[in-house]
Scaffold this motif. Sequence first.
Motif, PDB file in Angstrom:
ATOM      1  N   ASN A 102       1.123  -0.976   0.112  1.00  0.00           N
ATOM      2  CA  ASN A 102       0.097  -0.003   0.124  1.00  0.00           C
ATOM      3  C   ASN A 102       0.958   1.239  -0.150  1.00  0.00           C
ATOM      4  OD1 ASN A 102      -2.937  -1.351   0.376  1.00  0.00           O
ATOM      5  ND2 ASN A 102      -1.252  -2.568   2.177  1.00  0.00           N
ATOM      6  N   PRO A 103       1.623   1.955  -0.772  1.00  0.00           N
ATOM      7  CA  PRO A 103       2.683   2.453  -1.361  1.00  0.00           C
ATOM      8  C   PRO A 103       1.593   4.212  -0.946  1.00  0.00           C
ATOM      9  CG  PRO A 103       2.666   1.738  -3.075  1.00  0.00           C
ATOM     10  CD  PRO A 103       1.738   1.059  -2.501  1.00  0.00           C
ATOM     11  N   ASN A 104       0.448   4.263  -1.231  1.00  0.00           N
ATOM     12  CA  ASN A 104       0.485   5.536  -0.897  1.00  0.00           C
ATOM     13  C   ASN A 104      -0.743   6.074   0.359  1.00  0.00           C
ATOM     14  OD1 ASN A 104       0.349   6.673  -3.848  1.00  0.00           O
ATOM     15  ND2 ASN A 104      -1.350   4.774  -5.100  1.00  0.00           N
ATOM     16  N   LYS A 105      -0.068   4.918   1.394  1.00  0.00           N
ATOM     17  CA  LYS A 105      -0.743   5.357   2.459  1.00  0.00           C
ATOM     18  C   LYS A 105       0.362   5.290   3.601  1.00  0.00           C
ATOM     19  CE  LYS A 105      -5.146   1.994   2.076  1.00  0.00           C
ATOM     20  NZ  LYS A 105      -6.220   1.384   2.296  1.00  0.00           N
ATOM     21  N   LYS A 106      -0.768   5.259   4.449  1.00  0.00           N
ATOM     22  CA  LYS A 106       0.578   6.190   5.932  1.00  0.00           C
ATOM     23  C   LYS A 106       0.827   4.950   6.615  1.00  0.00           C
ATOM     24  CE  LYS A 106      -0.434  10.612   4.932  1.00  0.00           C
ATOM     25  NZ  LYS A 106       0.574  10.516   4.208  1.00  0.00           N
ATOM     26  N   PRO A 107       2.021   4.824   7.153  1.00  0.00           N
ATOM     27  CA  PRO A 107       2.133   3.569   8.143  1.00  0.00           C
ATOM     28  C   PRO A 107       0.778   3.393   9.296  1.00  0.00           C
ATOM     29  CG  PRO A 107       4.213   4.785   7.332  1.00  0.00           C
ATOM     30  CD  PRO A 107       3.362   5.481   6.927  1.00  0.00           C
ATOM     31  N   ALA A 108       0.630   4.392   9.664  1.00  0.00           N
ATOM     32  CA  ALA A 108      -0.558   4.018  11.131  1.00  0.00           C
ATOM     33  C   ALA A 108      -1.873   3.509  10.617  1.00  0.00           C
ATOM     34  CB  ALA A 108      -0.963   5.673  10.783  1.00  0.00           C
ATOM     35  N   ALA A 109      -2.042   3.061   8.759  1.00  0.00           N
ATOM     36  CA  ALA A 109      -2.893   2.585   8.547  1.00  0.00           C
ATOM     37  C   ALA A 109      -2.867   0.730   8.745  1.00  0.00           C
ATOM     38  CB  ALA A 109      -3.364   2.690   7.264  1.00  0.00           C
ATOM     39  N   ALA A 110      -1.094   0.616   8.680  1.00  0.00           N
ATOM     40  CA  ALA A 110      -1.089  -0.679   9.079  1.00  0.00           C
ATOM     41  C   ALA A 110      -0.822  -1.298  11.212  1.00  0.00           C
ATOM     42  CB  ALA A 110       0.521  -0.747   8.551  1.00  0.00           C
ATOM     43  N   ILE A 111      -0.881   0.037  11.473  1.00  0.00           N
ATOM     44  CA  ILE A 111      -0.812  -0.260  13.349  1.00  0.00           C
ATOM     45  C   ILE A 111      -2.408  -0.468  13.501  1.00  0.00           C
ATOM     46  CG2 ILE A 111      -0.179   0.266  15.345  1.00  0.00           C
ATOM     47  CD1 ILE A 111       1.935  -1.017  13.541  1.00  0.00           C
ATOM     48  N   ASP A 112      -3.432   0.880  12.899  1.00  0.00           N
ATOM     49  CA  ASP A 112      -4.867   0.488  12.859  1.00  0.00           C
ATOM     50  C   ASP A 112      -5.276  -0.629  12.738  1.00  0.00           C
ATOM     51  OD1 ASP A 112      -4.461   2.992  13.556  1.00  0.00           O
ATOM     52  OD2 ASP A 112      -4.890   4.347  12.028  1.00  0.00           O
ATOM     53  N   GLU A 113      -4.882  -1.673  11.474  1.00  0.00           N
ATOM     54  CA  GLU A 113      -4.875  -2.879  10.865  1.00  0.00           C
ATOM     55  C   GLU A 113      -4.863  -3.691  11.738  1.00  0.00           C
ATOM     56  OE1 GLU A 113      -4.825  -5.563   7.700  1.00  0.00           O
ATOM     57  OE2 GLU A 113      -5.053  -4.268   6.867  1.00  0.00           O
TER      58      GLU A 113
END
Length: 134
Positions: A102-113
């Motif tokens: 997901n190169p256009n997303k933010k790392p925070a989204a990985a932790i939210d998931e």
Amino acid sequence: MSRVIRLAFATTVIALVNTPYGWAEPLVTQGIGTSNCGRLAGDLRPGEGLSNPVNLMLFSWVQGYVSAANISLLEEQSRHVDMSALDETKIVNMVMTYCKANPNKKPAAAIDEFVRKTAKIKTKWEAGTINWGE
């Protein structure tokens, strides 16, 4: 400031900017959790552990982020995420895998998931015990 001190300071600044980790500086000022995944994935080095400054920044940021998520979970549902499973290897690999996909997303989204999907531990907690409003 004497000329010798100014010269020593300038030399130090130039050396730091030209180190292999000179690219990490913008992450410090911008915040690693809100940086671009595509850029971050290229800077992470799982094999280097916490000796890599970007890995260390990410690990520290995730620990704080999940701690804050735990406070919210405790206040709302008397549940929390077990942070003992979040070592540097798991965090760096999890974020790197997410960011490469997901190169256009933010790392925070990985932790939210991760927080959404991981098992939560039920505990006794009296809602309202944390009051940051005053």
